[in-house]
Design a protein around this motif. Structure first.
Motif, mmCIF file in Angstrom:
data_model
loop_
_atom_site.group_PDB
_atom_site.id
_atom_site.type_symbol
_atom_site.label_atom_id
_atom_site.label_comp_id
_atom_site.label_asym_id
_atom_site.label_seq_id
_atom_site.Cartn_x
_atom_site.Cartn_y
_atom_site.Cartn_z
ATOM 1 N N MET A 38 0.839 -1.213 0.000
ATOM 2 C CA MET A 38 0.000 0.000 0.000
ATOM 3 C C MET A 38 0.864 1.250 0.000
ATOM 4 S SD MET A 38 -3.294 -0.981 2.453
ATOM 5 C CE MET A 38 -2.516 -0.274 3.858
ATOM 6 N N ARG A 39 1.948 1.236 0.782
ATOM 7 C CA ARG A 39 2.851 2.381 0.848
ATOM 8 C C ARG A 39 3.515 2.623 -0.503
ATOM 9 N NH1 ARG A 39 4.719 1.059 5.502
ATOM 10 N NH2 ARG A 39 6.332 -0.312 4.721
ATOM 11 N N ALA A 40 3.918 1.553 -1.185
ATOM 12 C CA ALA A 40 4.551 1.685 -2.502
ATOM 13 C C ALA A 40 3.567 2.248 -3.527
ATOM 14 C CB ALA A 40 5.077 0.329 -2.964
ATOM 15 N N ARG A 41 2.307 1.792 -3.495
ATOM 16 C CA ARG A 41 1.288 2.320 -4.420
ATOM 17 C C ARG A 41 1.051 3.803 -4.170
ATOM 18 N NH1 ARG A 41 -1.839 -2.621 -3.440
ATOM 19 N NH2 ARG A 41 -2.865 -1.427 -1.812
ATOM 20 N N LYS A 42 0.957 4.195 -2.896
ATOM 21 C CA LYS A 42 0.714 5.591 -2.549
ATOM 22 C C LYS A 42 1.886 6.459 -2.988
ATOM 23 C CE LYS A 42 -0.349 8.601 1.345
ATOM 24 N NZ LYS A 42 -0.571 8.679 2.789
ATOM 25 N N THR A 43 3.103 5.989 -2.762
ATOM 26 C CA THR A 43 4.288 6.740 -3.162
ATOM 27 C C THR A 43 4.325 6.938 -4.666
ATOM 28 O OG1 THR A 43 5.504 5.877 -1.267
ATOM 29 C CG2 THR A 43 6.819 6.767 -3.068
ATOM 30 N N ALA A 44 4.019 5.893 -5.420
ATOM 31 C CA ALA A 44 4.009 5.995 -6.877
ATOM 32 C C ALA A 44 2.946 6.970 -7.355
ATOM 33 C CB ALA A 44 3.782 4.622 -7.493
ATOM 34 N N ARG A 45 1.769 6.927 -6.739
ATOM 35 C CA ARG A 45 0.684 7.835 -7.125
ATOM 36 C C ARG A 45 1.062 9.283 -6.829
ATOM 37 N NH1 ARG A 45 -3.470 9.926 -4.212
ATOM 38 N NH2 ARG A 45 -2.985 8.581 -2.455
ATOM 39 N N LEU A 46 1.628 9.541 -5.643
ATOM 40 C CA LEU A 46 2.018 10.892 -5.276
ATOM 41 C C LEU A 46 3.145 11.404 -6.166
ATOM 42 C CD1 LEU A 46 1.848 10.688 -1.388
ATOM 43 C CD2 LEU A 46 0.287 11.885 -2.924
ATOM 44 N N ARG A 47 4.104 10.542 -6.517
ATOM 45 C CA ARG A 47 5.191 10.934 -7.404
ATOM 46 C C ARG A 47 4.640 11.328 -8.771
ATOM 47 N NH1 ARG A 47 8.365 6.518 -7.274
ATOM 48 N NH2 ARG A 47 9.511 7.353 -5.518
ATOM 49 N N GLU A 48 3.683 10.538 -9.256
ATOM 50 C CA GLU A 48 3.068 10.815 -10.556
ATOM 51 C C GLU A 48 2.351 12.167 -10.535
ATOM 52 O OE1 GLU A 48 -0.297 8.499 -12.894
ATOM 53 O OE2 GLU A 48 1.377 7.198 -12.312
ATOM 54 N N LEU A 49 1.589 12.430 -9.467
ATOM 55 C CA LEU A 49 0.887 13.711 -9.352
ATOM 56 C C LEU A 49 1.866 14.876 -9.264
ATOM 57 C CD1 LEU A 49 -1.947 12.730 -6.853
ATOM 58 C CD2 LEU A 49 -2.194 13.269 -9.276
ATOM 59 N N ARG A 50 2.961 14.695 -8.527
ATOM 60 C CA ARG A 50 3.953 15.765 -8.395
ATOM 61 C C ARG A 50 4.600 16.072 -9.735
ATOM 62 N NH1 ARG A 50 9.237 15.235 -7.846
ATOM 63 N NH2 ARG A 50 9.041 13.088 -7.147
ATOM 64 N N SER A 56 3.185 21.023 -15.586
ATOM 65 C CA SER A 56 2.201 22.021 -15.988
ATOM 66 C C SER A 56 2.606 23.433 -15.576
ATOM 67 C CB SER A 56 0.828 21.684 -15.399
ATOM 68 O OG SER A 56 0.865 21.802 -13.995
ATOM 69 N N GLN A 57 3.504 23.577 -14.618
ATOM 70 C CA GLN A 57 3.927 24.896 -14.166
ATOM 71 C C GLN A 57 5.062 25.411 -15.045
ATOM 72 O OE1 GLN A 57 5.026 24.447 -10.088
ATOM 73 N NE2 GLN A 57 2.920 24.594 -9.347
ATOM 74 N N PRO A 58 5.122 26.747 -15.263
ATOM 75 C CA PRO A 58 6.250 27.296 -16.027
ATOM 76 C C PRO A 58 7.534 27.144 -15.210
ATOM 77 C CG PRO A 58 4.922 29.059 -15.096
ATOM 78 C CD PRO A 58 4.200 27.776 -14.814
ATOM 79 N N PRO A 59 8.654 27.076 -15.887
ATOM 80 C CA PRO A 59 9.915 26.940 -15.137
ATOM 81 C C PRO A 59 10.164 28.186 -14.291
ATOM 82 C CG PRO A 59 10.341 27.303 -17.466
ATOM 83 C CD PRO A 59 8.866 27.144 -17.311
ATOM 84 N N PRO A 60 10.718 28.021 -13.122
ATOM 85 C CA PRO A 60 10.951 29.178 -12.251
ATOM 86 C C PRO A 60 12.019 30.095 -12.846
ATOM 87 C CG PRO A 60 11.961 27.219 -11.329
ATOM 88 C CD PRO A 60 11.179 26.784 -12.532
ATOM 89 N N GLU A 61 11.837 31.394 -12.592
ATOM 90 C CA GLU A 61 12.817 32.361 -13.087
ATOM 91 C C GLU A 61 14.087 32.246 -12.250
ATOM 92 O OE1 GLU A 61 11.215 36.277 -13.197
ATOM 93 O OE2 GLU A 61 9.353 35.612 -14.134
ATOM 94 N N PRO A 62 15.236 32.440 -12.893
ATOM 95 C CA PRO A 62 16.489 32.348 -12.121
ATOM 96 C C PRO A 62 16.541 33.453 -11.071
ATOM 97 C CG PRO A 62 16.905 33.084 -14.362
ATOM 98 C CD PRO A 62 15.459 32.744 -14.276
#
Length: 83
Positions: A38-50, A56-62
């Motif tokens: 269960m922990r491995a599934r949750k970690t994979a799901r959270l990594r995918e969402l991150r 989807s976010q623009p790259p941060p400005e230097p």
């Protein structure tokens, strides 16, 4: 069917200590394995969402370094504020 006696009326005899320990060990191992899965599934799901969010976010400005005030400039600012 066997005639009724205390063994077949009241259940099995007490389990030996090693047999109880083996049963407990196997139960604990099953629980730990399911929790780990269960922990491995949750970690994979959270990594995918991150990763989706980061994509989807623009790259941060230097970042630019802030200019430091020289000692003379800060002394002059202090003396002006005191007046």
């Amino acid at each position: 069917m066997a005639p009724p006696n205390k063994d077949n009326l009241f259940g099995s005899k007490k389990q030996a200590a090693p047999a109880k320990a083996n049963q407990l060990d196997s139960t604990v191992k099953e629980i730990l394995a399911s929790e780990q899965a269960m922990r491995a599934r949750k970690t994979a799901r959270l990594r995918e969402l991150r990763l989706e969010k980061e994509a989807s976010q623009p790259p941060p400005e230097p970042k630019t370094k802030a200019k430091r005030k020289t000692a003379k400039a800060s002394e002059a600012a202090k003396s002006e504020s005191e007046k």
